[in-house]
Every structure is written in structure tokens, then in C-alpha cells.
Design a protein around this motif. Structure first.
Motif, PDB file in Angstrom:
ATOM      1  N   LYS A 149       0.815  -1.208   0.000  1.00  0.00           N
ATOM      2  CA  LYS A 149       0.000   0.000   0.000  1.00  0.00           C
ATOM      3  C   LYS A 149       0.852   1.263   0.000  1.00  0.00           C
ATOM      4  CE  LYS A 149      -1.196   0.014   4.941  1.00  0.00           C
ATOM      5  NZ  LYS A 149      -2.344  -0.068   5.857  1.00  0.00           N
ATOM      6  N   SER A 182       2.045   1.827  -3.525  1.00  0.00           N
ATOM      7  CA  SER A 182       0.951   2.385  -4.305  1.00  0.00           C
ATOM      8  C   SER A 182       0.785   3.878  -4.019  1.00  0.00           C
ATOM      9  CB  SER A 182      -0.351   1.636  -3.983  1.00  0.00           C
ATOM     10  OG  SER A 182      -1.425   2.198  -4.664  1.00  0.00           O
ATOM     11  N   SER A 226      -4.491   4.793 -10.412  1.00  0.00           N
ATOM     12  CA  SER A 226      -3.500   4.659  -9.351  1.00  0.00           C
ATOM     13  C   SER A 226      -4.082   4.995  -7.977  1.00  0.00           C
ATOM     14  CB  SER A 226      -2.300   5.570  -9.651  1.00  0.00           C
ATOM     15  OG  SER A 226      -1.328   5.468  -8.641  1.00  0.00           O
ATOM     16  N   LEU A 238      -6.439   2.270  -6.599  1.00  0.00           N
ATOM     17  CA  LEU A 238      -5.729   1.178  -5.910  1.00  0.00           C
ATOM     18  C   LEU A 238      -5.265   1.632  -4.537  1.00  0.00           C
ATOM     19  CD1 LEU A 238      -4.509  -1.624  -5.750  1.00  0.00           C
ATOM     20  CD2 LEU A 238      -2.499  -0.737  -6.965  1.00  0.00           C
ATOM     21  N   THR A 239      -4.680   2.824  -4.468  1.00  0.00           N
ATOM     22  CA  THR A 239      -4.185   3.339  -3.190  1.00  0.00           C
ATOM     23  C   THR A 239      -5.310   3.445  -2.163  1.00  0.00           C
ATOM     24  OG1 THR A 239      -2.415   4.566  -4.302  1.00  0.00           O
ATOM     25  CG2 THR A 239      -3.026   5.296  -2.081  1.00  0.00           C
ATOM     26  N   ARG A 243      -8.127   1.899  -2.144  1.00  0.00           N
ATOM     27  CA  ARG A 243      -8.623   0.547  -1.819  1.00  0.00           C
ATOM     28  C   ARG A 243      -7.709  -0.107  -0.795  1.00  0.00           C
ATOM     29  NH1 ARG A 243     -12.021  -3.183  -0.724  1.00  0.00           N
ATOM     30  NH2 ARG A 243     -11.703  -5.194  -1.687  1.00  0.00           N
ATOM     31  N   LEU A 244      -6.398  -0.017  -1.012  1.00  0.00           N
ATOM     32  CA  LEU A 244      -5.442  -0.661  -0.102  1.00  0.00           C
ATOM     33  C   LEU A 244      -5.462  -0.043   1.297  1.00  0.00           C
ATOM     34  CD1 LEU A 244      -2.426  -1.178  -2.542  1.00  0.00           C
ATOM     35  CD2 LEU A 244      -3.964  -2.941  -1.630  1.00  0.00           C
ATOM     36  N   GLY A 279     -10.654   1.518 -11.963  1.00  0.00           N
ATOM     37  CA  GLY A 279      -9.890   0.989 -10.836  1.00  0.00           C
ATOM     38  C   GLY A 279     -10.769   0.349  -9.781  1.00  0.00           C
ATOM     39  N   ARG A 280     -11.862   0.993  -9.447  1.00  0.00           N
ATOM     40  CA  ARG A 280     -12.778   0.424  -8.448  1.00  0.00           C
ATOM     41  C   ARG A 280     -13.317  -0.929  -8.911  1.00  0.00           C
ATOM     42  NH1 ARG A 280     -12.965   1.824  -3.391  1.00  0.00           N
ATOM     43  NH2 ARG A 280     -15.152   1.284  -3.347  1.00  0.00           N
ATOM     44  N   PHE A 321     -10.111  -3.431  -9.039  1.00  0.00           N
ATOM     45  CA  PHE A 321      -9.474  -3.703  -7.748  1.00  0.00           C
ATOM     46  C   PHE A 321     -10.472  -4.134  -6.674  1.00  0.00           C
ATOM     47  CE2 PHE A 321      -6.531  -0.252  -9.415  1.00  0.00           C
ATOM     48  CZ  PHE A 321      -5.673  -1.164 -10.004  1.00  0.00           C
ATOM     49  N   ILE A 379      -9.480  -7.194  -4.636  1.00  0.00           N
ATOM     50  CA  ILE A 379      -8.245  -7.228  -3.862  1.00  0.00           C
ATOM     51  C   ILE A 379      -8.565  -7.373  -2.387  1.00  0.00           C
ATOM     52  CG2 ILE A 379      -6.264  -5.864  -3.123  1.00  0.00           C
ATOM     53  CD1 ILE A 379      -6.060  -4.745  -5.869  1.00  0.00           C
TER      54      ILE A 379
END
Length: 140
Positions: free
Chosen positions: A2, A5, A72, A75-76, A78-79, A130-131, A134, A137
Motif C-alpha cells: 500500500k 501504491s 492509481s 488502488l491506493t 482501496r489498499l 480501478g474500483r 481492484f 483485492i
């Protein structure tokens, strides 16, 4: 993962801001060179004028770079399990700030249309993709 990211997202943001500091002549020259090359190799002259192709490339670059940025940040966020609403506001803030920073560049100026129609919509497009991508994940 994370923090990597996050570093990539921040790096992409910095890169976008740094590209906005090019002078109007430098920025226009880069995209015109690409437009001329595409026109010579791929686009018959009667399809689109060089000026129209140049405009399409310039606006497409706005959407494209911000779509990558939105992907990008998706993802960030989400993590880190940060709220999507904050990501959307961040994208708007980056788009407006990036355009506003062009006041500092010779031969350039900010454009609310670029910020909202091309930059922010590109960010939203990348964020939505991305949503979707990801969502599987595991962040536990």
C-alpha cells in the motif's frame, strides 16, 4: 504494497504538475510533433486537419494522464481503505490545482474547461475502472 501504491500515486501527481510547468511553446511543440508524425504515418489528409488532430492529441493527453492517475489512486484508496468520496474530492483538487499552476508558466494559463471536462473526467474514468478492477483485492 500500500505504501508503494501511495508513492506511485504521489509521484504521478508530481509528474503531472511538473509537465504543466512547461512553457506554452514547449508544450505545444511536443504535441504538434506527435500530431505531425501521426498525420504523416497513419491519418489520410482528408480525414482530419493537422490542427484538429493536434487539438485531439492535447485533450486526449489530459484525459489519458488523469485516467492513469485515477486508476492509481483507486488502488491506493482501496489498499488503505480510505473513502471513495475523499478520492473524488482529491481528484477534483488535483485537476483544479494543476490547471491553476499554469499561471506560473510562460505562455500558458489555466482553463476551467480543461480541469473539469478533460482532467477531472479522466480521473473519474480511471477511478471507476480501478474500483471495478481492484474490488477483488483482499486488503485484510
Amino acid at each position: 504494497m500500500k505504501y508503494l501504491s501511495l508513492a506511485i500515486s504521489l509521484g504521478l501527481t508530481a509528474m503531472i504538475f511538473s509537465m504543466s510547468q512547461a512553457t506554452g511553446e514547449e508544450s505545444g511543440s511536443m504535441s504538434m510533433t506527435l500530431a505531425q508524425w501521426i498525420s504523416e504515418h497513419f491519418v489520410p489528409a482528408h480525414w482530419i486537419s493537422l490542427d484538429q488532430l493536434h487539438l485531439l492529441i492535447r485533450k486526449g493527453a489530459h484525459v489519458g494522464e488523469y485516467a492513469v492517475l485515477g486508476l492509481s489512486y483507486a488502488l491506493t484508496f482501496r489498499l488503505f481503505r480510505w473513502p471513495t468520496g475523499i478520492m473524488i474530492l482529491l481528484g477534483l483538487f488535483i485537476a483544479l490545482g494543476d490547471e491553476a499552476s499554469q499561471w506560473l508558466s510562460e505562455g500558458r494559463g489555466p482553463s476551467l474547461i480543461d480541469a473539469l471536462v478533460f482532467d477531472f473526467s479522466g480521473f473519474l474514468l480511471g477511478g471507476i475502472i480501478g474500483r471495478i478492477v481492484f474490488c477483488k483485492i483482499n486488503v485484510s
